[in-house]
Write a protein that holds these residues in place. Structure first.
Motif, PDB file in Angstrom:
ATOM      1  N   GLU A 147       0.851  -1.188   0.000  1.00 36.61           N
ATOM      2  CA  GLU A 147       0.000   0.000   0.000  1.00 36.61           C
ATOM      3  C   GLU A 147       0.887   1.238   0.000  1.00 36.61           C
ATOM      4  O   GLU A 147       1.959   1.231   0.600  1.00 36.61           O
ATOM      5  N   ARG A 148       0.422   2.287  -0.672  1.00 32.52           N
ATOM      6  CA  ARG A 148       1.131   3.566  -0.630  1.00 32.52           C
ATOM      7  C   ARG A 148       0.097   4.683  -0.686  1.00 32.52           C
ATOM      8  O   ARG A 148      -0.790   4.685  -1.541  1.00 32.52           O
ATOM      9  N   PHE A 149       0.222   5.620   0.238  1.00 33.30           N
ATOM     10  CA  PHE A 149      -0.671   6.777   0.314  1.00 33.30           C
ATOM     11  C   PHE A 149       0.167   8.048   0.270  1.00 33.30           C
ATOM     12  O   PHE A 149       1.308   8.057   0.735  1.00 33.30           O
ATOM     13  N   VAL A 150      -0.408   9.119  -0.278  1.00 32.58           N
ATOM     14  CA  VAL A 150       0.359  10.352  -0.485  1.00 32.58           C
ATOM     15  C   VAL A 150       0.838  10.980   0.817  1.00 32.58           C
ATOM     16  O   VAL A 150       1.877  11.637   0.845  1.00 32.58           O
ATOM     17  N   ASP A 151       0.083  10.786   1.889  1.00 35.31           N
ATOM     18  CA  ASP A 151       0.471  11.367   3.171  1.00 35.31           C
ATOM     19  C   ASP A 151      -0.216  10.617   4.306  1.00 35.31           C
ATOM     20  O   ASP A 151      -1.063   9.745   4.076  1.00 35.31           O
ATOM     21  N   ALA A 152       0.143  10.986   5.526  1.00 35.06           N
ATOM     22  CA  ALA A 152      -0.408  10.319   6.704  1.00 35.06           C
ATOM     23  C   ALA A 152      -1.909  10.527   6.814  1.00 35.06           C
ATOM     24  O   ALA A 152      -2.631   9.625   7.246  1.00 35.06           O
ATOM     25  N   ALA A 153      -2.406  11.698   6.432  1.00 37.96           N
ATOM     26  CA  ALA A 153      -3.839  11.959   6.514  1.00 37.96           C
ATOM     27  C   ALA A 153      -4.622  11.009   5.599  1.00 37.96           C
ATOM     28  O   ALA A 153      -5.673  10.482   5.992  1.00 37.96           O
ATOM     29  N   ALA A 154      -4.115  10.778   4.388  1.00 34.94           N
ATOM     30  CA  ALA A 154      -4.781   9.843   3.469  1.00 34.94           C
ATOM     31  C   ALA A 154      -4.748   8.435   4.035  1.00 34.94           C
ATOM     32  O   ALA A 154      -5.741   7.692   3.949  1.00 34.94           O
ATOM     33  N   PHE A 155      -3.629   8.046   4.641  1.00 38.35           N
ATOM     34  CA  PHE A 155      -3.541   6.718   5.231  1.00 38.35           C
ATOM     35  C   PHE A 155      -4.479   6.584   6.422  1.00 38.35           C
ATOM     36  O   PHE A 155      -5.160   5.567   6.582  1.00 38.35           O
TER      37      PHE A 155
END
Length: 89
Positions: free
Chosen positions: A53-61
């Protein structure tokens, strides 16, 4: 700062069947989330599922985690141990 997760889910035959049945919808919903750059769970051998998994930032995760914890996927699979490593990039 982006968030990347990699690891595995290992389970017995009955839990593997549950994962196989629930996985397509879980993947579809996760990939549609804002900030999701990569989301893949694939069975590499019977009862072993590789997770990436990869998300653009901590908020998206964190949004992904909140949605997942309230989902049918988590209701069905939350009891299955996961060996996942998180890396903030």
């Amino acid at each position: 700062m982006g968030v990347t997760l990699k690891g595995v889910i290992r389970c017995g035959a009955s839990d593997a069947e549950i994962i196989r049945a629930a996985l397509p919808e879980h993947i579809r919903l996760s990939r549609a989330e804002p900030g999701c750059e990569l989301f893949d769970i694939s069975e590499t051998e019977p009862g072993v599922f590789a997770v990436q998994e990869r998300f653009v930032d901590a908020a998206a995760f964190e949004a992904h985690t909140a949605r997942t914890r309230a989902s049918e996927w988590w209701r069905l699979t939350g009891h299955i141990p996961r060996d996942i490593t998180r890396k903030d990039t």
